[in-house]
Every structure is written in structure tokens, then in C-alpha cells.
Design a protein around this motif. Structure first.
Motif, PDB file in Angstrom:
ATOM      1  N   VAL A 143      34.322  36.338  41.479  1.00  0.00           N
ATOM      2  CA  VAL A 143      34.387  36.823  40.526  1.00  0.00           C
ATOM      3  C   VAL A 143      34.819  35.478  39.317  1.00  0.00           C
ATOM      4  O   VAL A 143      33.982  35.307  38.152  1.00  0.00           O
ATOM      5  CB  VAL A 143      35.051  38.236  40.046  1.00  0.00           C
ATOM      6  N   PHE A 165      29.624  43.559  40.744  1.00  0.00           N
ATOM      7  CA  PHE A 165      30.308  43.392  42.166  1.00  0.00           C
ATOM      8  C   PHE A 165      31.901  43.607  42.928  1.00  0.00           C
ATOM      9  O   PHE A 165      32.001  43.016  44.307  1.00  0.00           O
ATOM     10  CB  PHE A 165      30.423  42.060  41.686  1.00  0.00           C
ATOM     11  N   SER A 166      32.935  44.422  42.078  1.00  0.00           N
ATOM     12  CA  SER A 166      33.510  44.535  42.294  1.00  0.00           C
ATOM     13  C   SER A 166      33.182  46.192  43.396  1.00  0.00           C
ATOM     14  O   SER A 166      34.814  46.621  43.523  1.00  0.00           O
ATOM     15  CB  SER A 166      34.680  44.236  41.789  1.00  0.00           C
ATOM     16  N   HIS A 167      32.857  46.143  43.026  1.00  0.00           N
ATOM     17  CA  HIS A 167      32.402  48.011  43.687  1.00  0.00           C
ATOM     18  C   HIS A 167      31.811  48.437  45.114  1.00  0.00           C
ATOM     19  O   HIS A 167      31.075  47.307  46.215  1.00  0.00           O
ATOM     20  CB  HIS A 167      31.701  49.106  43.081  1.00  0.00           C
ATOM     21  N   PRO A 168      32.519  48.396  46.382  1.00  0.00           N
ATOM     22  CA  PRO A 168      31.885  48.438  48.129  1.00  0.00           C
ATOM     23  C   PRO A 168      30.337  48.382  47.707  1.00  0.00           C
ATOM     24  O   PRO A 168      30.172  47.712  48.670  1.00  0.00           O
ATOM     25  CB  PRO A 168      31.954  49.532  48.607  1.00  0.00           C
ATOM     26  N   ARG A 202      26.807  47.076  33.898  1.00  0.00           N
ATOM     27  CA  ARG A 202      26.718  47.552  33.157  1.00  0.00           C
ATOM     28  C   ARG A 202      25.128  48.154  32.546  1.00  0.00           C
ATOM     29  O   ARG A 202      24.634  47.363  33.865  1.00  0.00           O
ATOM     30  CB  ARG A 202      26.584  45.541  31.643  1.00  0.00           C
ATOM     31  N   PRO A 243      29.144  43.237  47.896  1.00  0.00           N
ATOM     32  CA  PRO A 243      30.314  42.660  46.555  1.00  0.00           C
ATOM     33  C   PRO A 243      30.779  41.088  47.437  1.00  0.00           C
ATOM     34  O   PRO A 243      30.966  40.366  47.331  1.00  0.00           O
ATOM     35  CB  PRO A 243      31.541  43.824  47.003  1.00  0.00           C
ATOM     36  N   LEU A 244      31.281  41.549  45.301  1.00  0.00           N
ATOM     37  CA  LEU A 244      32.476  39.475  45.152  1.00  0.00           C
ATOM     38  C   LEU A 244      33.784  39.281  45.238  1.00  0.00           C
ATOM     39  O   LEU A 244      34.528  40.844  45.362  1.00  0.00           O
ATOM     40  CB  LEU A 244      31.825  38.894  44.044  1.00  0.00           C
ATOM     41  N   SER A 245      34.222  38.372  46.003  1.00  0.00           N
ATOM     42  CA  SER A 245      36.061  38.599  46.435  1.00  0.00           C
ATOM     43  C   SER A 245      36.371  38.605  44.586  1.00  0.00           C
ATOM     44  O   SER A 245      36.082  37.426  43.751  1.00  0.00           O
ATOM     45  CB  SER A 245      36.512  38.211  46.904  1.00  0.00           C
ATOM     46  N   PRO A 246      37.231  38.769  43.856  1.00  0.00           N
ATOM     47  CA  PRO A 246      38.209  38.443  42.898  1.00  0.00           C
ATOM     48  C   PRO A 246      38.036  36.739  42.205  1.00  0.00           C
ATOM     49  O   PRO A 246      37.714  35.965  41.451  1.00  0.00           O
ATOM     50  CB  PRO A 246      39.894  38.625  42.794  1.00  0.00           C
ATOM     51  N   ASN A 247      38.163  36.094  43.986  1.00  0.00           N
ATOM     52  CA  ASN A 247      38.079  34.423  43.187  1.00  0.00           C
ATOM     53  C   ASN A 247      36.602  33.898  43.371  1.00  0.00           C
ATOM     54  O   ASN A 247      36.529  32.877  42.113  1.00  0.00           O
ATOM     55  CB  ASN A 247      38.357  33.874  44.023  1.00  0.00           C
ATOM     56  N   GLU A 305      32.686  42.026  37.659  1.00  0.00           N
ATOM     57  CA  GLU A 305      33.094  43.934  38.242  1.00  0.00           C
ATOM     58  C   GLU A 305      32.612  44.491  38.460  1.00  0.00           C
ATOM     59  O   GLU A 305      32.221  45.664  39.471  1.00  0.00           O
ATOM     60  CB  GLU A 305      34.251  43.724  38.229  1.00  0.00           C
ATOM     61  N   ASN A 306      32.195  45.752  36.996  1.00  0.00           N
ATOM     62  CA  ASN A 306      31.551  47.157  36.721  1.00  0.00           C
ATOM     63  C   ASN A 306      30.791  47.008  36.194  1.00  0.00           C
ATOM     64  O   ASN A 306      30.282  47.909  36.461  1.00  0.00           O
ATOM     65  CB  ASN A 306      32.939  47.531  35.750  1.00  0.00           C
ATOM     66  N   ASP A 321      36.142  39.965  29.423  1.00  0.00           N
ATOM     67  CA  ASP A 321      34.884  40.423  29.374  1.00  0.00           C
ATOM     68  C   ASP A 321      34.183  40.186  30.032  1.00  0.00           C
ATOM     69  O   ASP A 321      32.719  41.488  30.865  1.00  0.00           O
ATOM     70  CB  ASP A 321      34.253  39.639  28.045  1.00  0.00           C
TER      71      ASP A 321
END
Lengths: 253, 292
Positions: free
Chosen positions: A144, A125-128, A219, A138-142, A216-217, A210
Motif C-alpha cells: 500500500v 486491499f487491506s481486507h481478506p 470506496r 489483498p496487499l500488504s502494508p508495504n 486499504e478500505n 488519505d
């Protein structure tokens, strides 16, 4: 013609021996332990005291040479690469039946075999473009952080209530997490979506960092397909060994 | 010489001994052939191997596939399936195998685009199988990590505000605005918030929302800083950086899952490239003169 007289019974004897050997070969190769295992209903095998000790012993030896590099010699898994613990009763795919395990061992998980388990991945979700298989934003850091708080709260661990509330809305809404993990986060073993509320973690230790890293990345763990690498009996024996690891009472019955 | 001695004396011809040895040789040979008949993979046989439920022109229908199909269709195991259910699944699987074999005979792939695509995809997958399921040791992974270290970092993100001034705003006004809060600057100079940045943005998202040029300016700002004026078609922008969390390189252990995934993906792409080279080398490809 004394010699010829001896040859006739010898010839008949040879043919009789040959017929015996052919019959023997059929009986031997048609009724080895492996053949009996293969012809049995896989889910009924754990009850078969006549076959299980043989199967588990063989399965253990194959597991140690082929599977232990990921799952460990004790089959407790490896959280660094997402290899699950096989000794508990937490099943990523299926319900822990021999037939479920057999399916995974035969055709693998995301192992490039069309018959294998490959219905979903965890999006990044932190990828375009978080997900190849369908359109997700995507999601924002907030966001996540909020989803992480929601999952912590679901496990009754300390969490920020307001953030968890926002996280739940993302989980049930635009994040699309509910689609695989279920609205309660309980997972779906049909698609290999882990249960997120049982405090068993496939990657990492379940800490905030984790969990956020997974969101973000993404699996997508892999298990090889053994169908073209091991004989059918060996695959079944490995499946039975893995089943026995998580059902020790049945294995020792 | 006694008869027993004649048997043992191999320098002398003995009819019975020859016949016996010939018979013994034949038995051994046939025994080995029988082993091959019952066990060798791909051997034409009249006996269905125990791992299969049927052979269709020697093509196996695998027992575990059959049981899985039974479960999928009727949600029952073999023991609880009715004879009709068992028969139906087996018949369906035999039918499918027959039609697939017929499809091969008819060379369906040469005409049907869907079959062609499926075949291409299947061959690609097969070529990459080993790479995608390989578990390289830590030493290999570390070498890969060292070679591509720049890839492995946390995601940078920022909390910033993008304030837009009218085109041609005076330089001294912009300089004064840089010393103010965004609210003060908007009130004093009639500037507006672009509204393109949300509360927190990953770097890539800022890039998408405010454009590469402004995003690069923003990424370079420390916490609390205000950018120099940036002239864009819609006006002059000032970026007020509230919090800028830059990407932090990840150590090997932290990034291991990602390294493994990247390693496998790179290996599979290499294998696919090799497969293509191999196929081209062994193929007889003629290209029309006007296409050369």
C-alpha cells in the motif's frame, strides 16, 4: 319560446368554447417550456438561449432542495463523503455532456437501479477479500505504501523513487489498479474510475494518509436515482444547471 | 319584472340561465378532464408525452433512454443519426417492450430460473434503494458511530519472524533462543524460518498465513519482544516481533465515509428484512403438513 330561442345559440357557443379549450389545452400542455426542453436534443440545449435561462433557474432551485445536501449549495462537493465538485471539468462518469449528466441524475450511481452507473467499486486491499466483483488478492502494508508513493510520483510530488518503482509494478500487476485507472493512472470515465494524477481528489485531500486509506478500505460513492422521484423535466433542468456550472461561458451566452 | 332581473333572481326558474350554467359546468369538467388526459401519470392517452418517444400499450419508451441507446449503438446524437439509425433503435426498443409485455402475459417468471433470479434481485434492489441513497445527518451518523465504535480503527499490521524448532526441543534451548536474534537461534539450534510471514502483514493476513493461534500470540507482542514457545504440529514456534502497529481507533471525521457506507448497508438490510416480513404477512402461504 323566447327562452328556447336563446338556448340554441348558447349551446352552440358552449360547444365552440369547449372545442377552443380542448385545442388550447393541447397547445398549452404540448408546448410548455418543459415540453420544449424535453423534446430537444439534450446536448444541443446549452446553445438554446430561448430555453436555457428557464431551465437553469428551475434546475438551480431543484438542486438546492435535492442535491445540495451532498454536493453543497455552491456545488463544490464534499470530500468527507466523496461527493464530487460539480463546478470543475473533472468528470467521474462520462465527459460532462448534458446527456452524460442526465444519465447520472436519472439513474444514479450505485443507487440500486439496474440502469444506473454501477460497473466497478474501489476494492479494499487491506481486507481478506478485497473485491466482491472479482478475485483480487489483498496487499500488504508495504505494498500500500509503495502504490501510494507511485501515485505521488505520478503527480510530480515528493516521493521515494524506489518505493514508487515497486508501487508501479503492483499498480500494473497484481493490484489490478491499471484495469480501471489506466496504466498512467489517468482514470476511466466509462466505469467511474477517477483520474489519479490530476490532483483532484474525491475522498480526502490527496495526502499520503488519505490515498493509503482509499487503497486499504476501498470506496464506493453513491448518487440517488431521481427517475422515480422527480418529473422528467425537472431531472433535465437539474442536468442543465449542473452543466451550466461547469460551462459558465455557454450558460451566459 | 324586466328580463335582466329574471336572470339574476335565483329564486325563480330561468331556462336560459340553467342551460348556460350547465354548459359552463360541462366546459369546466371537460377542461379538467383534458388536463388529466395530457398530464396525469399513467393516464391512457393518445398523445405521446414530451419525455417519451413512444408508448407501447401505454408503456413509455423514454426519450433519454432512446437517445442513450442511439449513442451506444452508433455513437451519434439524434441530430447526426441517419433516419435508418433512428428507426432501427426505435424499432428495437418497441420490439423489446412488446416482448417484455408478452413475457409478463405468459408469466415467464414462473418457469424461467434466470428471470426469477433477476426479479428477486430487482425487488431486493428496489427495496433497499432509499436506504442506500439516504444521506443521514451528522447527528444520526454520530449516534451510529458511538454505538459501533469498535468497528472503526486503522488496520493493525506487523513485521515479525516465525521461527520453528524441532518438536520436543529442550525448554532451556528455547529459553536461550528467546534471548538471541532469529539468525543466531537458527544457527545454534538448527531451527528454520517458517516462511509464512512476509515483510509486513496486516493482522488478518498474519491470521491466514500462520493460523489464528500464532497470530493472536504475535498481535500481543510489543516491538522487539519474542513470544513464549508455542507448540504446533510442525514443531515449536517462536515469534520474533520486529514492529507491531496495533489498530488505532478512528475519530468520527476520519471514519465518516466508512460510517456512512456501513450505516447505509445496515439500513438496507433492515429494509429488506421488513420487506420480507411485509410480503409474508400479506401472502397466503400454505405449507404441507409434513413440512410444518
Amino acid at each position: 319560446m323566447k327562452s328556447l330561442g336563446l338556448a340554441v345559440p348558447l349551446g352552440i357557443g358552449a360547444i365552440a368554447v369547449l372545442a377552443g379549450l380542448m385545442t388550447g389545452a393541447y397547445l398549452i400542455f404540448g408546448n410548455t417550456m418543459d415540453a420544449r426542453l424535453l423534446r430537444a436534443e439534450p446536448d444541443g440545449l446549452p446553445e438554446r438561449a430561448d430555453l436555457m435561462p428557464y431551465a437553469v433557474a428551475h434546475g438551480r432551485s431543484i438542486f438546492q432542495s435535492e442535491c445540495a445536501s451532498c454536493h453543497g449549495r455552491e456545488a463544490k462537493g464534499n470530500n468527507a463523503v466523496g461527493a464530487p465538485n460539480l463546478t470543475d471539468k473533472d468528470w467521474l462518469y462520462g465527459f460532462g455532456r448534458v446527456s452524460d449528466i442526465l444519465q447520472t441524475v436519472r439513474y444514479g450511481i450505485r443507487a440500486q437501479d439496474p440502469r444506473g452507473r454501477n460497473l466497478a467499486d474501489m476494492p479494499a486491499f487491506s481486507h481478506p477479500e478485497p473485491y466482491d466483483r472479482e478475485k483480487l488478492l489483498p496487499l500488504s502494508p508495504n505494498d500500500v505504501g509503495d502504490v501510494t508513493q507511485f501515485l505521488l510520483a505520478q503527480e510530480k510530488r515528493p516521493a521515494d523513487a524506489a518505493a514508487a518503482d515497486r508501487g508501479q509494478r503492483i499498480f500494473d500487476g497484481r493490484g489490478g489498479c491499471w484495469d480501471c485507472h489506466g496504466q498512467d493512472g489517468g482514470g476511466d470515465s466509462e466505469v467511474g474510475a477517477p483520474n489519479l494524477i490530476d490532483n483532484i481528489w474525491l475522498f480526502g485531500d490527496g495526502g499520503r494518509a488519505d490515498i493509503a486509506d482509499s487503497i486499504e478500505n476501498g470506496r464506493s460513492g453513491v448518487c440517488p436515482a431521481w427517475v422515480d422521484r422527480l418529473p422528467a423535466a425537472s431531472i433535465l433542468e437539474v442536468a442543465l444547471y449542473v452543466h451550466a456550472l461547469s460551462h459558465p461561458q455557454e450558460a451566459t451566452r | 319584472m324586466k328580463p335582466g332581473n329574471a336572470w339574476r333572481n335565483i329564486s325563480k326558474f330561468n331556462y336560459s340561465r340553467g342551460l348556460l350554467l350547465m354548459g359552463f359546468g360541462a366546459v369546466v369538467g371537460l377542461f379538467l378532464a383534458a388536463i388529466g388526459l395530457f398530464t396525469a401519470k399513467g393516464t391512457s392517452t393518445l398523445i405521446v408525452p414530451p419525455e417519451d418517444v413512444a408508448l407501447v400499450n401505454q408503456q413509455p419508451i423514454v426519450r433519454s433512454d432512446y437517445l442513450a441507446q442511439l449513442r451506444t449503438l452508433y455513437d451519434v446524437d439524434y441530430e447526426h443519426a441517419t433516419p435508418q439509425q433512428r428507426r432501427k433503435v426505435l424499432d428495437d426498443m418497441i420490439r423489446e417492450e412488446l416482448f417484455v409485455q408478452r413475457g409478463t402475459e405468459l408469466d415467464v417468471a414462473s418457469a424461467d430460473p434466470a428471470t426469477r433470479m433477476a426479479m428477486v434481485s430487482a425487488v431486493e434492489q428496489q427495496a433497499a434503494t432509499d436506504a442506500m441513497t439516504d444521506l443521514p445527518n451528522d447527528e444520526k451518523l454520530r449516534r451510529y458511530y458511538e454505538a459501533k465504535k469498535a468497528r472503526y480503527s486503522s488496520d493493525g499490521y506487523m513485521t515479525a519472524r516465525d521461527i520453528v524448532f524441532a518438536a520436543g526441543a529442550a525448554q532451556d534451548a528455547l529459553a536461550a533462543a528467546r534471548a538471541m536474534t532469529p539468525e543466531q537461534a537458527m544457527a545454534k539450534f538448527g531451527a528454520k524460518e517458517s516462511g509464512k510471514l512476509s515483510a509486513q502483514e496486516f493482522y488478518f493476513a498474519a491470521d491466514v498465513h500462520i493460523g489464528r493461534r500464532l497470530a493472536l500470540v504475535a498481535e500481543a507482542l510489543p516491538n522487539g519482544a519474542v513470544s513464549a514457545p508455542v507448540t504446533m504440529p510442525d514443531g515449536t514456534h517462536l515469534i520474533y516481533m520486529i514492529k507491531n502497529v496495533r489498530p488505532v481507533p478512528l475519530d468520527f471525521d476520519k471514519a465518516k465515509a466508512q460510517i456512512l457506507a456501513d450505516y447505509r448497508r445496515d439500513s438496507s438490510q433492515r429494509m429488506l428484512a421488513h420487506e420480507q416480513i411485509f410480503l409474508r404477512e400479506r401472502a397466503n402461504i400454505l405449507i404441507a403438513k409434513d413440512m410444518q
